[in-house]
Scaffold this motif. Sequence first.
Motif, PDB file in Angstrom:
ATOM      1  N   UNK A   1       0.845  -1.193   0.000  1.00 27.23           N
ATOM      2  CA  UNK A   1       0.000   0.000   0.000  1.00 27.23           C
ATOM      3  C   UNK A   1       0.886   1.250   0.000  1.00 27.23           C
ATOM      4  N   UNK A   2       0.540   2.217  -0.845  1.00 23.05           N
ATOM      5  CA  UNK A   2       1.285   3.478  -0.910  1.00 23.05           C
ATOM      6  C   UNK A   2       0.464   4.555  -0.212  1.00 23.05           C
ATOM      7  N   UNK A   3       1.079   5.197   0.765  1.00 23.23           N
ATOM      8  CA  UNK A   3       0.388   6.205   1.563  1.00 23.23           C
ATOM      9  C   UNK A   3       1.191   7.487   1.590  1.00 23.23           C
ATOM     10  N   UNK A   4       0.511   8.615   1.380  1.00 23.28           N
ATOM     11  CA  UNK A   4       1.138   9.935   1.485  1.00 23.28           C
ATOM     12  C   UNK A   4       0.619  10.605   2.743  1.00 23.28           C
ATOM     13  N   UNK A   5       1.530  11.016   3.611  1.00 25.12           N
ATOM     14  CA  UNK A   5       1.184  11.662   4.877  1.00 25.12           C
ATOM     15  C   UNK A   5       1.635  13.111   4.819  1.00 25.12           C
ATOM     16  N   UNK A   6       0.707  14.016   5.084  1.00 18.91           N
ATOM     17  CA  UNK A   6       1.034  15.452   5.137  1.00 18.91           C
ATOM     18  C   UNK A   6       1.116  15.851   6.606  1.00 18.91           C
ATOM     19  N   UNK A   7       2.293  16.281   7.047  1.00 20.48           N
ATOM     20  CA  UNK A   7       2.497  16.659   8.439  1.00 20.48           C
ATOM     21  C   UNK A   7       3.417  15.674   9.132  1.00 20.48           C
ATOM     22  N   UNK A  67      -2.691   4.874  -2.449  1.00 24.01           N
ATOM     23  CA  UNK A  67      -3.925   4.268  -1.946  1.00 24.01           C
ATOM     24  C   UNK A  67      -4.619   5.167  -0.932  1.00 24.01           C
ATOM     25  N   UNK A  68      -3.843   6.026  -0.230  1.00 27.12           N
ATOM     26  CA  UNK A  68      -4.442   6.860   0.813  1.00 27.12           C
ATOM     27  C   UNK A  68      -3.651   8.142   0.993  1.00 27.12           C
ATOM     28  N   UNK A  69      -4.373   9.209   1.348  1.00 24.56           N
ATOM     29  CA  UNK A  69      -3.792  10.489   1.718  1.00 24.56           C
ATOM     30  C   UNK A  69      -4.217  10.791   3.146  1.00 24.56           C
ATOM     31  N   UNK A  70      -3.250  11.076   4.029  1.00 25.44           N
ATOM     32  CA  UNK A  70      -3.542  11.362   5.429  1.00 25.44           C
ATOM     33  C   UNK A  70      -2.998  12.751   5.757  1.00 25.44           C
ATOM     34  N   UNK A  71      -3.876  13.646   6.197  1.00 24.91           N
ATOM     35  CA  UNK A  71      -3.481  15.021   6.503  1.00 24.91           C
ATOM     36  C   UNK A  71      -3.525  15.242   8.006  1.00 24.91           C
ATOM     37  N   UNK A  72      -2.345  15.411   8.622  1.00 23.48           N
ATOM     38  CA  UNK A  72      -2.259  15.582  10.075  1.00 23.48           C
ATOM     39  C   UNK A  72      -1.344  16.747  10.422  1.00 23.48           C
ATOM     40  N   UNK A  73      -1.454  17.848   9.668  1.00 24.17           N
ATOM     41  CA  UNK A  73      -0.697  19.045  10.013  1.00 24.17           C
ATOM     42  C   UNK A  73      -1.344  19.705  11.233  1.00 24.17           C
ATOM     43  N   UNK A  74      -0.708  20.759  11.744  1.00 28.87           N
ATOM     44  CA  UNK A  74      -1.252  21.467  12.907  1.00 28.87           C
ATOM     45  C   UNK A  74      -2.429  22.359  12.535  1.00 28.87           C
TER      46      UNK A  74
END
Length: 483
Positions: A1-7, A67-74
């Motif tokens: 699985x390819x995941x892009x995490x922002x933050x 497969x997924x984008x996860x946004x966890x910035x402040x």
Amino acid sequence: MRTIIIGAGFTGIQLAKRLINEKNDVVLIDNDADTARHASNRLDCSVIQADGNNLQVLEDMQIAKADALICVTDSDEVNMITCSLVDAVYPNLLKIARVRNYSYYLNTSTANTKHADAFTGSHRPLYGIDFMVHPDVEAANAIVEAVKNGAVSDVLTFDNSDFELIRLTVGENSPVVGQKLQNIRSLTDKTFLIAYIESEGKASLPSGSTVLHKGDSIGLLTKRENVNALFELFGFNVQEIKKVALAGAGRIGQLIAEQIIQKKKNPINLFLSKILSAKNAEFSVQNLLIVDSDEVLCKSVAQRFPDANVFCADAMDEGFIQEENIQQYDLVICATGSYEKNMVLAAYLKSIGVRRTVSLVSSSAYASIARKLGVNVPVPLRDSIVDSIMSHLRGKTVKEIHSITNGEHEVVEYVLSPASYLAGKFIREISDPGSFLILLIQKNGSNEYQIPAGNTMLSAGDHLILVTLAKETKRVLDVFNGE
């Protein structure tokens, strides 16, 4: 699985670690040079210093193959705008955003039914976010569940089930000391299961030959109706909680107060009851004291909770503690915005006579320290958000994931896929000691969970509660999914 995490803050790094450990392809993006460099030195994945809400940057990182984008910035707004921007171009990509603003969360919550029909069927979800995660709601529910069980220790509950998984320490005078697990059943007629054991700093999944020792921490799985009897067996004497003090009147504190104080029904209470744990509605305390040093906040809380005693004071002030006899309270919940203050205050109050203390802490590492200081129930806020996001990443067959034993093990709520070759097999045929245990099973078509036996047969659609070794979770789920 390819995941892009922002933050690349704490949550982003913890998510990346868990995904990397499962051999996933991870890209971590942060616009701060120092933060990105720090993350790059700690993680074996691609770490990019750039603006995560820039579509060109995301396309350079091959978001089309993700497969997924996860946004966890402040920034809630950055998280939401990024998901909305990506949804316009890649609507089939799974998008998850952490949002701390309670108003945003309410607008997308299932409790807000006013516009529910507008975002069903062929319509995209609001803001293009498939799952919006709010850490404060998760933490408040965890605290209240612990309070309902006497604040003895951590408690995990499961939807549509009377079973609870409770962490407790084996007492010195308990008759189970020195006994093998297979022999303990003869000491009580109550149904229970030991899900895990922490002994001498090591956590493991037990077998029937495992021997219990005083001071061992165990995961006790049983029905609510059996809790008091089993607590007594394992060396606890649970007393009723009547007087509760709550330090911290912020968002988490108010969510806790909303669930535990005896209150008259009004539109606000009815609305909040829909988004908070429904199982908490039956629980309330008769005497609640709320203390916070913010005068404006205290006035607002006093109006919202007229049945509570609200004080504008420093909860750490010894004069206030003595004047209000806090040391005589049955329970003190420390839920201020300072995790270190919560831990110190809870430990201090326990040392001067408070029977039970609950403390909101930042992570499982601090939870371990808090327990050593005498805090009965430390609730790690940041870990709750990581667990919630990981649950959504596991696919439709996984309902929830909970980290336990400082992250070494996970409790997984799972639905057996029709494609799984395990359908039609007995549990004894698929056992893998040390890797996983099936704690509960709700047979397809049944309304009740039960503790399974070796001759229990699995069927497609069965709801299972598993406890797994964290590093084995992905492999175990791949097996259960038929891969």
